[in-house]
Write an enzyme that holds these catalytic residues in place. Structure first.
Site, mmCIF file in Angstrom:
data_model
loop_
_atom_site.group_PDB
_atom_site.id
_atom_site.type_symbol
_atom_site.label_atom_id
_atom_site.label_comp_id
_atom_site.label_asym_id
_atom_site.label_seq_id
_atom_site.Cartn_x
_atom_site.Cartn_y
_atom_site.Cartn_z
ATOM 1 N N SER A 85 5.445 -16.750 57.622
ATOM 2 C CA SER A 85 5.475 -18.216 57.668
ATOM 3 C C SER A 85 6.551 -18.746 56.727
ATOM 4 O O SER A 85 7.715 -18.414 56.873
ATOM 5 C CB SER A 85 4.085 -18.772 57.355
ATOM 6 O OG SER A 85 4.042 -20.171 57.533
ATOM 7 N N HIS A 189 1.686 -23.984 62.478
ATOM 8 C CA HIS A 189 2.098 -23.125 63.599
ATOM 9 C C HIS A 189 1.352 -23.463 64.887
ATOM 10 O O HIS A 189 1.027 -22.589 65.684
ATOM 11 C CB HIS A 189 1.941 -21.645 63.224
ATOM 12 C CG HIS A 189 2.704 -21.283 61.990
ATOM 13 N ND1 HIS A 189 4.079 -21.264 61.952
ATOM 14 C CD2 HIS A 189 2.276 -20.972 60.738
ATOM 15 C CE1 HIS A 189 4.465 -20.953 60.720
ATOM 16 N NE2 HIS A 189 3.397 -20.780 59.976
#
Length: 304
Positions: A85, A189
């Site tokens: 991430s 996300h």
């Protein structure tokens, strides 16, 4: 063959930056980054409580700063780099794609944009431990949730509204042992983060970009990316798309990785690697006391 990895949001704990600031030049370096982005990284990394550093706009720059600071102290020359991430921004610096101050400016934009997107509706994330992805993922989709992080080693992170996360705790997929809410402030996300993508794209136009000097493995699909512009394009899009850390680890295995070092605040990715990559030596940089062991691992495994 050595891979250097950087963790994502949720890895931060109160005071985790404190011992790193005792290293020569560290305080000045962090102060310069703080001035560049208008955020007191040293204070948040040493004095702030868990709630303060849970704030997306704070947590993300803090994690990138800690990763860069610990990697500079390590002075490694890895064969492969990757990040989970927001850790992908840290990894982009490791690969020479962008500079450290540019990375802090980009992650500051990312954190603020994602915090704004998260404020529209109450959302969150939860880790599912155990279970079969072929059973778990359809179950999440039935509940309206997104498998935002497919981490491998029996772990999937679901993301969605607070109501959807609550429904998940009452209706776990078959085979899942536990549902653990994460210390993040939004459904990262997922489509909930779509408004942040435009702001990231605009910020990326100001970057000076170079092609990676080492193998850079992308969260999007676990594939190596050799073009700097493509790395940055993926950094922009990943805020609203799932993280496939399972595929990254598959790539590490296929490329013959023998050791994995996770920069500060290490622990999460080494834990996954211990379960998914048997035989690979792992080490997490938690404090400067771990540097000597990490250097020994580098001398044995890097440059294979």
């Amino acid at each position: 063959m050595l891979v250097l990895v950087a963790p994502g949001q949720g890895a931060q704990t109160p005071g985790f930056l404190t011992p790193w600031l005792d290293l020569p030049g560290a305080t000045d370096r962090v102060a310069a980054w703080s001035n560049a982005i208008g955020l007191d990284l040293a204070r948040y990394g040493t004095e702030a409580d868990a709630d303060a550093i849970r704030d997306t706009a704070v947590a993300q720059p803090l994690l990138v700063a800690a990763g860069l600071l610990s990697a500079a102290a390590l002075d490694a020359s890895p064969d492969i780099v990757a990040g989970h991430s927001v850790g992908e921004i840290t990894a982009a610096v490791f690969a020479g794609v962008i500079g450290d101050e540019a990375a802090l400016r980009l992650v500051r934009t990312r954190g603020l944009a994602m915090a704004d997107a998260a404020a529209v509706i109450e959302t969150g994330m939860a880790a599912l431990l155990g279970g079969d992805p072929e059973v778990t993922i359809p179950h999440l989709e039935k509940l309206g949730l997104t498998p935002a992080n497919v981490n491998g080693a029996g772990q999937i992170v679901a993301a969605g509204t607070a109501a959807q996360i609550a429904a998940l705790t009452e209706d776990k997929p078959e085979g899942v042992r536990r549902v653990v809410p994460l210390k993040v402030a939004g459904a990262f996300h997922t489509h909930h983060m779509a408004p942040a993508v435009d702001r990231m794209r605009e910020a990326a136009t100001e970057l000076k970009i170079a092609d990676p000097t080492v193998t850079y493995v992308s969260n999007a699909d676990g594939e190596p990316v050799a073009i700097g512009d493509e790395v940055v394009s993926r950094l922009v899009g990943q805020v609203a798309n799932p993280v496939r850390w399972d595929l990254c680890m598959e790539t590490f295995k296929e490329m013959g990785v023998t050791a994995l070092i996770e920069v500060c605040p290490g622990g999460t990715l080494t834990g996954l690697a211990k379960r998914a990559l048997p035989g690979v030596q792992t080490l997490a940089l938690k404090t400067p006391d771990d540097l000597d062991a990490a250097r020994a691992l580098i001398s044995e495994h890097a440059g294979a």
